[in-house]
Design an enzyme around this catalytic site. Structure first.
Site, PDB file in Angstrom:
ATOM      1  N   TRP A 183       0.830  -1.211   0.000  1.00  0.00           N
ATOM      2  CA  TRP A 183       0.000   0.000   0.000  1.00  0.00           C
ATOM      3  C   TRP A 183       0.862   1.258   0.000  1.00  0.00           C
ATOM      4  CZ3 TRP A 183      -4.329  -0.983  -1.973  1.00  0.00           C
ATOM      5  CH2 TRP A 183      -4.967  -2.201  -1.727  1.00  0.00           C
ATOM      6  N   ASP A 193      -1.706   6.742   6.501  1.00  0.00           N
ATOM      7  CA  ASP A 193      -2.728   5.829   5.992  1.00  0.00           C
ATOM      8  C   ASP A 193      -2.986   4.831   7.120  1.00  0.00           C
ATOM      9  OD1 ASP A 193      -4.224   3.811   4.895  1.00  0.00           O
ATOM     10  OD2 ASP A 193      -2.914   3.442   3.170  1.00  0.00           O
ATOM     11  N   LYS A 203     -12.774  -1.827   6.884  1.00  0.00           N
ATOM     12  CA  LYS A 203     -12.146  -2.735   7.858  1.00  0.00           C
ATOM     13  C   LYS A 203     -12.754  -2.467   9.234  1.00  0.00           C
ATOM     14  CE  LYS A 203      -8.474  -2.226   4.664  1.00  0.00           C
ATOM     15  NZ  LYS A 203      -8.278  -3.550   4.083  1.00  0.00           N
TER      16      LYS A 203
END
Ligand SMILES: Cc1ncc(COP(=O)(O)O)c(C=O)c1O
Length: 379
Positions: free
Chosen positions: A115, A185, A209
């Site tokens: 990511w 993030d 999530k």
């Protein structure tokens, strides 16, 4: 209380949600209640999905979600504004450099896995990128040491605080050098424990999530960055100011995603907030790491001291190489048959991954670890 009628869902995202959140969201799809879908309030007789985002019934949901995000996630309202944006966390890989890059100043990143690599790739479209540290040489099994002072002069410093695929997690948010906005993030661990989020000038988390469902991204940013006159010219939609000045209603919002966010935040609050989440997440992850560290078959991918409490990749590397793949496949099949779903690892690490987000019950961690020990005895 664990719901024993459902499988244990270890999916990395979209991921497990509390049963009562699912039920209340389903109810709002049939008929929304007044006051932001408060339990005892009268129904408005229409679905959440068929009312205007400009009308009172939806506005109450929207405003309450933002208010709860400040209070439950400890994001100070006086310094930071919360935005609810479309496009998932990936959109932020683009919006962050669109708004924060500055001519002649590099953007600094720490490369801790897939990511962050994607965020780096997007930032390169906007100018020079400096990678201050990377753990790619050891398959991202740790958070690399970084001298934060090396970020001095950067337009921003970006870190991925929980690495969903490789299972590493920053214990604490760093202090960026003076004048350098820290960007985080926090997609795969926001709300899992108390965090010093106020240290971040800008943070973001895809909701699918710990916060709800996909397609919605929670963004928080320091108020002084919203209308920074030094921000480069860019399309209106990509500017944080556009969304901030319209209370995230510049365009039609993902109203269902916002409702689920609100319900999830209420659920966290009712259970004692992020402190209570932390106690449960510690218990679940300790059960699994203890099993992994005492096993001669299973092994955690991430090094001790760098390990995520949310997303835990592990392999069957104790098995002879020639038998490993077959044994892993057998483990996953047996696990699936017993109701442990979503345990297959990401292709870049292989093996297995147990994602145990806030809504995942401790009973699931106990059941998995006891199955793992039993499997190892038979293997
Ligand atoms: C840490 C992290 N960042 C970004 C993303 C991308 O999120 P989205 O699919 O919402 O764009 C993910 C998705 O799993 C993630 O785990």
């Amino acid at each position: 209380m664990a719901d024993t009628t459902r499988p244990f869902n270890f999916s990395a995202g979209p991921a497990i949600l509390p049963q009562e959140v699912l039920e209340r969201a389903a109810e709002a799809v049939t008929a929304l209640r007044l006051g932001g879908h408060q339990p005892d309030a009268p129904s408005i007789g229409l679905s959440l999905l068929e009312v205007s985002h400009r009308g009172g019934p939806y506005q109450a949901v929207h405003d309450r979600a933002i208010e709860l995000a400040h209070s439950v996630l400890n994001i100070p309202e006086d310094t930071h504004q919360i935005l609810l944006l479309p496009g998932g966390a990936s959109m932020q890989f683009v919006m962050v450099p669109t708004n924060l890059s500055r001519p002649g100043r590099p953007a600094s990143f720490v490369d801790t896995g897939a990511w962050s690599s994607k965020a780096i790739a997007e930032a390169r479209h906007f100018g020079e990128v400096r990678v201050l540290g990377s753990s790619s040489d050891s398959k991202f099994d740790h958070i690399p040491p970084v001298n934060w002072a090396d970020a001095a002069g950067s337009s921003f410093l970006h870190i991925t605080t929980n690495n969903t695929i490789y299972g590493t997690e920053y214990e604490d948010l760093p202090h960026a050098p003076e004048g350098v906005p820290l960007v985080v993030d926090a997609s795969s661990h926001i709300g899992s424990r108390p965090m010093a989020l106020e240290r971040a000038a800008l943070g973001y988390a895809g909701a699918q999530k710990n916060l709800g469902c996909s397609g919605l991204c929670l963004v928080f940013l320091r108020r002084d960055l919203i209308d920074d006159p030094e921000a480069p010219a860019s399309p209106k939609f990509l500017k944080y100011a556009t969304h901030a000045n319209a209370n995230s209603l510049f365009n039609t919002p993902n109203s269902f995603g916002v409702l689920v966010l609100k319900l999830v935040l209420e659920w966290i609050e009712a259970r004692g907030g992020v402190e209570a989440m932390a106690r449960l997440n510690n218990e679940k992850s300790e059960l699994l790491y203890e099993t992994l560290d005492n096993s001669s078959l299973f092994a955690a991918h991430a090094r001790a001291g760098h390990r995520s409490r949310m997303t835990i990749p592990f392999t069957l590397n104790g098995a002879p190489e020639a038998e490993r793949d077959a044994l892993t496949a057998r483990f996953l099949t047996e696990a699936n048959d017993l109701g442990f779903q979503g345990l297959k690892g990401h292709r870049s690490v292989g093996g297995c991954r147990a994602s145990m987000y806030n809504a995942f019950p401790v009973e699931g961690a106990r059941a998995l670890t006891s199955f793992m020990r039993e499997f190892e005895r038979r293997a």
